[in-house]
Scaffold this motif. Structure first.
Motif, PDB file in Angstrom:
ATOM      1  N   ALA A 142       0.820  -1.208   0.000  1.00  0.00           N
ATOM      2  CA  ALA A 142       0.000   0.000   0.000  1.00  0.00           C
ATOM      3  C   ALA A 142       0.855   1.261   0.000  1.00  0.00           C
ATOM      4  CB  ALA A 142      -0.943  -0.002   1.201  1.00  0.00           C
ATOM      5  N   PHE A 143       1.960   1.233   0.744  1.00  0.00           N
ATOM      6  CA  PHE A 143       2.809   2.411   0.894  1.00  0.00           C
ATOM      7  C   PHE A 143       4.267   2.020   0.660  1.00  0.00           C
ATOM      8  CE2 PHE A 143      -0.876   2.881   3.740  1.00  0.00           C
ATOM      9  CZ  PHE A 143      -1.449   4.017   3.185  1.00  0.00           C
ATOM     10  N   ASN A 144       5.133   3.029   0.632  1.00  0.00           N
ATOM     11  CA  ASN A 144       6.549   2.724   0.473  1.00  0.00           C
ATOM     12  C   ASN A 144       7.159   2.314   1.811  1.00  0.00           C
ATOM     13  OD1 ASN A 144       7.079   5.091   1.911  1.00  0.00           O
ATOM     14  ND2 ASN A 144       7.691   6.272   0.104  1.00  0.00           N
ATOM     15  N   GLU A 145       8.466   2.118   1.834  1.00  0.00           N
ATOM     16  CA  GLU A 145       9.117   1.592   3.031  1.00  0.00           C
ATOM     17  C   GLU A 145       9.099   2.578   4.195  1.00  0.00           C
ATOM     18  OE1 GLU A 145      13.480   2.677   1.140  1.00  0.00           O
ATOM     19  OE2 GLU A 145      12.916   0.612   1.535  1.00  0.00           O
ATOM     20  N   ASN A 146       8.799   3.848   3.899  1.00  0.00           N
ATOM     21  CA  ASN A 146       8.682   4.847   4.964  1.00  0.00           C
ATOM     22  C   ASN A 146       7.246   5.055   5.407  1.00  0.00           C
ATOM     23  OD1 ASN A 146      11.492   5.403   4.904  1.00  0.00           O
ATOM     24  ND2 ASN A 146      11.190   6.709   3.116  1.00  0.00           N
ATOM     25  N   GLY A 147       6.334   4.253   4.866  1.00  0.00           N
ATOM     26  CA  GLY A 147       4.933   4.373   5.218  1.00  0.00           C
ATOM     27  C   GLY A 147       4.225   5.518   4.525  1.00  0.00           C
ATOM     28  N   ALA A 148       4.826   6.047   3.463  1.00  0.00           N
ATOM     29  CA  ALA A 148       4.246   7.186   2.758  1.00  0.00           C
ATOM     30  C   ALA A 148       3.543   6.727   1.485  1.00  0.00           C
ATOM     31  CB  ALA A 148       5.338   8.194   2.409  1.00  0.00           C
ATOM     32  N   ALA A 149       2.517   7.479   1.095  1.00  0.00           N
ATOM     33  CA  ALA A 149       1.825   7.224  -0.159  1.00  0.00           C
ATOM     34  C   ALA A 149       2.683   7.698  -1.331  1.00  0.00           C
ATOM     35  CB  ALA A 149       0.480   7.935  -0.180  1.00  0.00           C
ATOM     36  N   ILE A 150       2.551   7.041  -2.473  1.00  0.00           N
ATOM     37  CA  ILE A 150       3.263   7.430  -3.681  1.00  0.00           C
ATOM     38  C   ILE A 150       2.252   7.787  -4.767  1.00  0.00           C
ATOM     39  CG2 ILE A 150       5.276   6.021  -3.159  1.00  0.00           C
ATOM     40  CD1 ILE A 150       4.244   3.996  -5.233  1.00  0.00           C
ATOM     41  N   SER A 151       2.734   8.477  -5.783  1.00  0.00           N
ATOM     42  CA  SER A 151       1.878   8.873  -6.904  1.00  0.00           C
ATOM     43  C   SER A 151       1.900   7.762  -7.948  1.00  0.00           C
ATOM     44  CB  SER A 151       2.369  10.194  -7.502  1.00  0.00           C
ATOM     45  OG  SER A 151       2.416  11.199  -6.511  1.00  0.00           O
ATOM     46  N   GLY A 152       1.248   6.646  -7.649  1.00  0.00           N
ATOM     47  CA  GLY A 152       1.282   5.489  -8.533  1.00  0.00           C
ATOM     48  C   GLY A 152       0.719   5.797  -9.910  1.00  0.00           C
ATOM     49  N   MET A 153       1.473   5.445 -10.948  1.00  0.00           N
ATOM     50  CA  MET A 153       1.033   5.714 -12.328  1.00  0.00           C
ATOM     51  C   MET A 153       1.113   4.435 -13.160  1.00  0.00           C
ATOM     52  SD  MET A 153       2.455   9.630 -12.815  1.00  0.00           S
ATOM     53  CE  MET A 153       4.185   9.291 -12.609  1.00  0.00           C
TER      54      MET A 153
END
Length: 586
Positions: A322-333
């Protein structure tokens, strides 16, 4: 050592920055010298991609027609498909155009001029293509849809590939008539969708032998909801997705009579709205049912587990993607769902914006993934890249799936917003060496030093020579036809075309395991859904390295049938037909 995108070691080590800002004749000469030295040192020569668009006969230019109002749709298209629409054994090319925005009493999309048409190009087999759009009936001229993407698949099992075009407005399903023409059957089939559709894909989620259809939808947006957005310095920008509400994706079940039923609610998918752009399919837990991976923009990524009873459960957070290794959302494209480390489990790659790092998730089994952006070296490679079309594919035929990304920032004035950002960017090719990626763009052809606004990318063997070629649809520009010369190098290869009998005709959803003569094992998955807004070659390509044959080739068909072929000679395109159940029992 841990580091972030702002660490000096990443900034100074970024090949992307070097290619963008410091490519000189001296650098090019140095790259050539390095290649010569490596060759004399006994290391393998690397393939080179050549852009052959100008000599191809393809006279297409994508028209997004950007305006001063900065409508978000202007920067998001368009897709491309490679498909064999006439069954002559050669991949043809379909390019999605967007259209013009015309202000009258109300703002409308104009597709009337030939410059705004979608285009179908027939592969002549000699490196050239012929425009057959008008005869085929695929121009989109009669619609007022702002074009986005394309999906391909034989939804009626008649042996001819059909085409589904996504848009802002309404989508269109074209049935292939088998004589070089297509018929718009959208209304009869019931798959027009509506709103802002992005990527789409055909797959058989219930293993009934008929291809169903999944459509990602991006935002709850229309012209009346467009906002005026500016950065902190007052520069006008395209509005971020946070300004608009989430919307549901759509799942259509194939009824087998030419019609589809919207089962988004019944399947549970409508319970989880998102901001979907890319989509990919694979069976991540090996239970025999195809799962759905959706790249969402600026929010959690979705992994819809197929429960095998017609329903899906979203498990992105539980699975670890769901998120990256830092727990942040990414702009999935863009997204791909493929096995890059040859352990038999499909992994996940999701492209995003600069400074977010391309997200690679390694499938560790039991339904779980580990984020391996840094361990795989993608942190250094992708620090300043903004990726769209993407594929894990073996570009050098050594048996390891490499990474190709079409790149460009979403903001056409990115440099004004941040001096570290670049709008037009060259594509990226990164070689997979035992599970770690090395940026080899500088050694892979001049196109990797040419900035462009890359969007959709389709992958397949255009000239049937045993290596993977790439077609990129470029925003407001001509496409790039990148031919790979890996087949001229020593490594061997094998391509598998599947033909279903009990399963769907394309064999989409089949899993293929190949064992080289040396014992080296690889896995592939039959799908046309790939990248971003695009459709790829359904044939599964394997590089075999020094092995001149496969000692075993095993196919697990969607029907559950397992088929094994032994001692398969390399360097050919092999068509494998699914045995009927009575034959499989013998």
């Amino acid at each position: 050592m841990e580091y972030s995108v702002r660490d000096p070691c990443v900034l100074s080590g970024s090949k992307f920055l070097k290619r963008q800002h410091s490519v000189t004749s001296a650098v090019c000469a140095a790259c050539l010298l390095i290649s010569v030295v490596l060759s004399y040192a006994g290391l393998p020569a690397l393939p080179v991609f050549s852009d052959k668009q100008e000599a191809s006969g393809i006279h297409f230019r994508h028209h997004g027609n950007p305006t001063s109002d900065k409508y978000l749709i202007e920067t998001m298209g368009g897709g491309v498909a490679v498909l064999d629409f006439n069954n002559d054994g050669r991949l043809d090319i379909f390019l999605v155009n967007s259209g013009a925005l015309v202000q009258g009493r109300q703002l409308v999309v104009d597709r009337s001029r030939p410059a705004y048409w979608n285009r179908l190009y027939r592969n002549n087999g000699d490196g050239t293509f012929t425009d057959v759009t008008e005869k085929a009936g695929l121009s989109g001229v009669a619609t007022r849809n702002y074009g986005m993407g394309v999906a391909t698949g034989d939804y009626n099992n008649d042996g001819f590939v059909d085409v589904y075009v996504t848009s802002f407005g309404a989508n269109v399903l074209y049935r292939n008539n088998g004589n070089g023409t297509f018929t718009d059957v959208t209304q009869a089939a019931g798959v027009a969708a509506g709103g802002w559709s992005a990527s789409a894909g055909f797959f058989d989620y219930d293993n009934d032998g008929r291809l169903d259809l999944f459509v990602t939808r991006y935002l709850d947006w229309n012209f009346s909801k467009n906002e005026i957005c500016r950065d902190k310095n007052g520069v006008r920008t395209y509005c971020a997705p946070a300004h608009f509400a989430r919307v549901t994706n759509i799942l259509y079940h194939n009824n087998g009579d030419g019609t589809f039923t919207d089962v988004s609610q019944r399947s549970g998918l409508s319970k989880v709205p998102g901001k979907g752009l890319g989509v990919a399919f694979n069976d991540y837990d090996g239970d025999g049912y195809t799962d759905i991976l959706v790249a969402n923009d600026a929010m959690a990524q979705y992994l819809f587990h197929n429960n095998g009873d017609g329903t899906f459960t979203e498990r992105g957070l539980e699975a670890g993607i769901a998120f990256n290794e830092n727990g942040a959302a990414i702009s999935g494209m863009g997204v791909d769902f493929n096995d890059y480390d040859n352990d038999g489990r499909p992994d996940v790659i999701i492209t995003d914006l600069a400074k977010e790092l391309y997200a690679l998730y390694r499938n560790v089994g039991r339904g779980n993934f580990d984020c391996v952006i840094r361990q795989s070296n993608l942190a250094r490679i992708s620090a300043f890249g903004s990726g769209w079309g993407v594929r894990l594919m073996d570009y050098d035929n050594d048996g390891w799936k490499d990474l190709f990304v079409a790149q460009s920032h979403v903001m056409d004035n990115a440099e004004l917003l941040d001096p570290q950002l670049v709008y037009r960017q060259p594509p990226l090719v990164a070689r997979n060496i035992g599970g770690k990626f090395v940026d080899v763009s500088d050694q892979s052809g001049s196109v990797f030093r040419q900035p462009m606004a890359g969007r959709g990318a389709a992958f397949g063997d255009l000239d049937n020579d045993g290596d993977i070629d790439v077609v990129i649809n470029v925003l407001n520009d001509s496409p790039r036809l990148l031919y790979n010369n890996a087949s001229r190098l020593p490594n061997h290869w094998l391509e598998i075309k599947t033909v279903g009998t009990v399963s769907n005709r394309d064999g989409l959803g089949a899993t293929i395991k190949i064992v080289g003569a040396s014992g080296f094992e690889q896995w592939g998955y039959v799908t046309t859904t790939c990248s971003y807004l695009s459709a790829c070659d359904p044939r599964v390509h394997f590089g075999l390295g020094a092995d001149d044959k496969a000692s075993a080739l095993e196919i697990r068909w969607p029907s559950g049938t397992r088929q094994v072929l032994n001692h398969v000679q390399a360097n050919r395109i092999l068509t494998v037909t699914e045995p009927r159940r009575e034959e499989a029992k013998k």
